[in-house]
Write a protein that holds these residues in place. Structure first.
Motif, PDB file in Angstrom:
ATOM      1  N   ALA A 207      33.292  39.781  33.414  1.00 32.64           N
ATOM      2  CA  ALA A 207      34.504  39.514  34.178  1.00 32.64           C
ATOM      3  C   ALA A 207      35.689  39.394  33.230  1.00 32.64           C
TER       4      ALA A 207
ATOM      5  N   VAL B  68      38.271  35.131  36.122  1.00 31.05           N
ATOM      6  CA  VAL B  68      37.498  34.443  37.147  1.00 31.05           C
ATOM      7  C   VAL B  68      38.467  33.671  38.022  1.00 31.05           C
TER       8      VAL B  68
ATOM      9  N   ASN C 101      35.419  38.388  27.104  1.00 29.86           N
ATOM     10  CA  ASN C 101      35.241  39.688  27.758  1.00 29.86           C
ATOM     11  C   ASN C 101      36.498  40.529  27.676  1.00 29.86           C
TER      12      ASN C 101
ATOM     13  N   VAL D  97      28.604  35.110  35.300  1.00 37.49           N
ATOM     14  CA  VAL D  97      29.487  35.339  34.154  1.00 37.49           C
ATOM     15  C   VAL D  97      28.841  34.769  32.883  1.00 37.49           C
TER      16      VAL D  97
END
Lengths: 272, 335
Positions: B81, B84, B253, B75
Motif C-alpha cells: 500500500a 492507508v 512502500n 499491509v
C-alpha cells in the motif's frame, strides 16, 4: 536370479521424492510454521490460551456442530446416493450435478443466503418462529450451514461403491430368504461402510474448519454461538499471532486425533 | 540509486527540460469497508488535480477495502500500500510498530491528527421509531434489541462501544456505572456480526433488531438506498464519540515504488476545499469550516467525546477495553 517387476510409473525414487517435496511445500511447511509460531509461547501461556472458557466453549460448539452436520449428511447423503444410483427418473442428471454446487459456491454467498432464509422473519424461518424456536443465530443455524457446505462428501464417496454392487446380489440374498433389513445389514452396509466413513470424516473435518458460511448465520455471541475459527480471527485482529496459532494448533491436534481414530476404525472394518 | 542510473536520469531530465518528465504512477490505497464510494469519487478528483500541474503523468489509483484490522494486517504482511486510510489510528499504529514501514509519530505529519474527515456514531431505527428511542438510555429498555458488530473484529464496533461507555460515564458518574450500563446494553444485543457491513445487512436486509448502532455515513447510505428513507429513521443521541478515521503514507512502500511525492499530495489534497466537499457529499463530516458550514443542515450538532481527550488515545483504550481480558471480555464472562 530374481528379476524385479517394473512398476507402471517408473522410478520409485523419483516419484517418492516428488511426493515428499509436494507434500512439504503444500502441507507440512505451512503447518510447521504454525507450530513454530505457537512454540514461541511457554507451555503455561499456551495452556492458558487453549483452556480459556471462551475457547473451550467454542471448541465444543465447533466440533459438536460439525459432528451433527456430518451425521445428518451421513444419513441424508446415503439416501441421496441411493436414489441417484438405483433409480432413473427425469431430471436425475440435473440433480446429480446439483450435489456439487455447495463446493462451487463461495461459502460467504451460501451463508448470506441461508441467513436470509432462516432468520425469524425469513421465508422459512418465520415458520420456525411460529413454532417457538429460532434457526439462524443459534447452534442449529450453524449446523444447517455446515450441512449445506459438507453435503457432497458422503454422496460422492458412497455413490461409486453403491454403483459397483450389482443388484443381483441383493436379489440372490432375497431368494435365500433374507428380509429387506437383513439385506441392508449383511450385504449393503459392510460394503458401503468404509466409503461412508471416509465421506463422514471428510465432511466432519471440513465442518470443523468452516468459516465463511457460518459467520453470517452464527450470531457470534461469546460463549454461545462463537466458533473456533472466529476466535482465531479475533486474535489476529488484535495482532496476536501467537494466540491465533495456538488455537490453530489446538484445532489441528484435536482434528488429527479424531481423523486417526476414524482411520483405525476403517482398517478394522476392512480387515475383519 | 547508482551513479550510472543517476547520470542517466540527469541526462534524460536535461533532454526534457522545461516539459517535466512524464511518469506513470500506480497508487494503492488500502482502506476500510464504508469508504468505497468516497474514494471512488475522490480518486477521480485527485487525478484531475494532479494532471493539472503534471500534464503528461499517467495516474492509476487502486482501492482495497475490508475490515480495518484485516487491512492493517495485510499491509504488515506485505501488501504494498502507498497510503492507508483506516477506521482507527490503532491499526496504523500496529503497521508502524509491527511492520516498521512508517515512523511511530506518523499521526503528527498531517493536520488534525491526520484525520481529514470525521464521523460519529448514530442510531438507525425502523420508520416512525416504534420503540420511541431517543437516546442511549432507551437502548436498555425492555424489548429493545440492538444490532452492533463485534468490537473484537470491527473497528466501527469499537467506536460504538466507546460512545456507549462515554454515555454511561456521563449518566452514571463513575467507571463502575459506565461498565454496568455497557453490560446492560450488550445484553440487548442478540447478534454480533464481524464487521459493520455485516451488521447493516442483518438490520436492513434480514430485519433483525430495533436499533442499529452505525457510522453516521453508513446510516445515511442506508437511507439513500432505494426505499431506505421509507423504512428507516436516523436518531442522533445527546452524546456520541468523534470517530476519527486517519490517513497515512506508508513510507517504506512509497519509497520503494518512487511514489512518496504523489502519495503525500494525495492525502494533502483531502484537506483542500474540493476534497472536503467530496467527503461531505459522502456523509463524512468535513474538517474545513467553510465546507462544514455549507453542510451544517446535514450534520446535526451533538456533544462529542474524543478518543485522545477522553480515553487517552487508542494505545490506552485498546488494551483496556478490547484486548483479551479487557472490559468487553469481562462483561461476557460475567454473564
Amino acid at each position: 536370479m530374481s528379476r524385479k517387476i517394473s512398476p507402471v510409473i517408473p522410478g520409485f525414487g523419483l516419484t517418492l521424492g516428488y511426493t515428499l517435496v509436494y507434500l512439504s511445500l503444500i502441507v507440512l511447511i505451512p503447518l510447521a510454521a504454525m507450530f513454530v509460531h505457537a512454540a514461541q509461547l511457554t507451555w503455561d501461556q499456551f495452556w492458558a490460551i487453549i483452556t480459556a472458557p471462551r475457547v473451550i466453549a467454542a471448541l465444543k460448539l465447533s466440533f459438536g456442530t460439525a459432528l451433527y452436520a456430518a451425521l445428518i449428511n451421513g444419513v441424508i447423503g446415503t439416501l441421496l446416493a441411493w436414489v441417484l444410483v438405483r433409480y432413473t427418473f427425469p431430471g436425475r442428471k440435473v440433480i446429480d450435478a446439483m450435489i456439487d454446487l455447495p463446493f462451487a459456491l463461495p461459502t460467504a454467498v451460501a451463508g448470506i443466503a441461508l441467513t436470509a432464509l432462516y432468520t425469524p422473519t425469513g421465508l422459512v424461518g418465520q415458520f420456525a418462529a411460529d413454532l417457538g424456536f429460532k434457526i439462524a443465530y443459534t447452534p442449529l443455524g450453524i449446523t444447517l450451514a455446515l450441512t449445506f457446505v459438507t453435503l457432497p462428501f458422503v454422496v460422492r464417496t458412497v455413490q461409486p461403491v453403491l454403483a459397483d454392487i450389482p443388484r443381483e446380489i441383493e436379489e440372490a440374498a432375497a431368494c435365500l430368504g433374507a428380509k429387506p433389513f437383513q439385506v441392508f445389514r449383511y450385504i449393503l452396509a459392510p460394503a458401503l461402510l468404509p466409503a461412508w466413513l471416509t465421506g463422514f470424516a471428510l465432511a466432519f473435518a471440513r465442518g470443523v474448519g468452516e468459516y465463511g458460511s457460518v459467520i453470517f448465520i452464527a450470531g457470534n455471541m461469546p460463549m454461545k454461538t462463537e466458533i473456533l475459527p472466529l476466535l482465531i480471527m479475533v486474535k489476529l485482529d488484535q495482532y496476536d499471532y501467537r494466540g491465533a496459532t495456538s488455537i490453530g494448533v489446538l484445532m489441528l491436534v484435536v482434528s488429527f486425533i479424531l481423523l486417526l481414530l476414524i482411520n483405525l476404525l476403517q482398517r478394522r472394518i476392512e480387515k475383519p | 540509486m547508482s551513479i550510472r542510473r543517476f547520470a542517466l536520469a540527469a541526462l534524460t531530465s536535461a533532454l526534457f527540460a522545461g516539459t517535466a518528465v512524464a511518469k506513470d504512477y500506480e497508487l494503492l490505497n488500502v482502506s476500510y469497508d464504508p469508504t468505497r464510494e468516497l474514494y471512488q469519487e475522490y480518486n477521480a478528483e485527485f487525478i484531475k488535480f494532479w494532471q493539472a500541474s503534471h500534464k503528461d503523468d499517467k495516474v492509476v489509483i487502486q482501492q482495497s477495502h475490508g475490515g480495518s484490522g484485516k487491512q492493517g494486517r495485510a499491509v504488515i504482511d506485505g501488501l504494498r500500500a502507498d497510503v492507508v486510510t483506516l477506521a482507527l489510528a490503532g491499526d496504523i499504529d500496529e503497521i508502524a510498530k509491527l511492520g516498521k514501514s512508517l515512523p511511530e509519530n506518523w499521526q503528527t505529519r498531517l493536520p488534525q491528527s491526520s484525520t481529514p474527515y470525521t464521523s460519529t456514531i448514530v442510531f438507525l431505527v425502523r420508520k416512525g421509531n416504534p420503540k420511541g428511542i431517543k437516546d442511549w438510555g432507551d437502548l436498555i429498555k425492555k424489548d429493545v434489541s440492538v444490532i452492533t458488530p463485534n468490537p473484537k473484529t470491527s473497528g466501527g464496533a469499537r467506536w460504538n462501544f466507546l460512545a456507549a461507555w462515554a454515555y454511561g460515564l456521563k449518566a452514571g458518574g463513575s467507571e463502575a456505572k459506565a461498565k454496568e450500563y455497557v453490560e446492560q446494553l450488550y445484553k440487548h444485543v442478540p447478534i454480533l456480526d464481524t464487521g459493520a457491513r455485516g451488521s447493516t445487512i442483518t438490520f436492513v436486509n434480514n430485519g433483525q433488531g430495533d436499533v442499529l448502532l452505525a457510522w453516521e455515513n453508513e446510516a445515511f447510505l442506508a437511507l439513500k438506498e432505494d426505499g431506505g428513507a421509507d423504512k428507516f429513521d436516523i436518531i442522533v443521541p445527546s452524546l456520541s464519540i468523534l470517530a476519527e478515521p486517519p490517513v497515512a503514507v506508508v513510507d517504506k512502500n512509497a519509497e520503494k515504488k518512487g511514489t512518496t511525492e504523489i502519495a503525500t499530495e494525495y492525502l494533502k489534497h483531502l484537506y483542500s476545499p474540493a476534497g472536503q466537499e467530496i467527503a461531505a457529499k459522502n456523509f463524512y463530516r468535513p474538517r474545513d469550516e467553510k465546507v462544514a458550514a455549507k453542510y451544517a443542515a446535514q450534520f446535526p450538532k451533538l456533544d462529542l467525546v474524543t478518543i485522545d481527550k477522553d480515553f487517552g488515545g487508542w494505545k490506552t483504550a485498546q488494551p483496556k477495553f478490547f484486548n483479551d481480558g479487557g472490559v468487553f471480555d469481562q462483561i461476557y464472562q460475567a454473564q
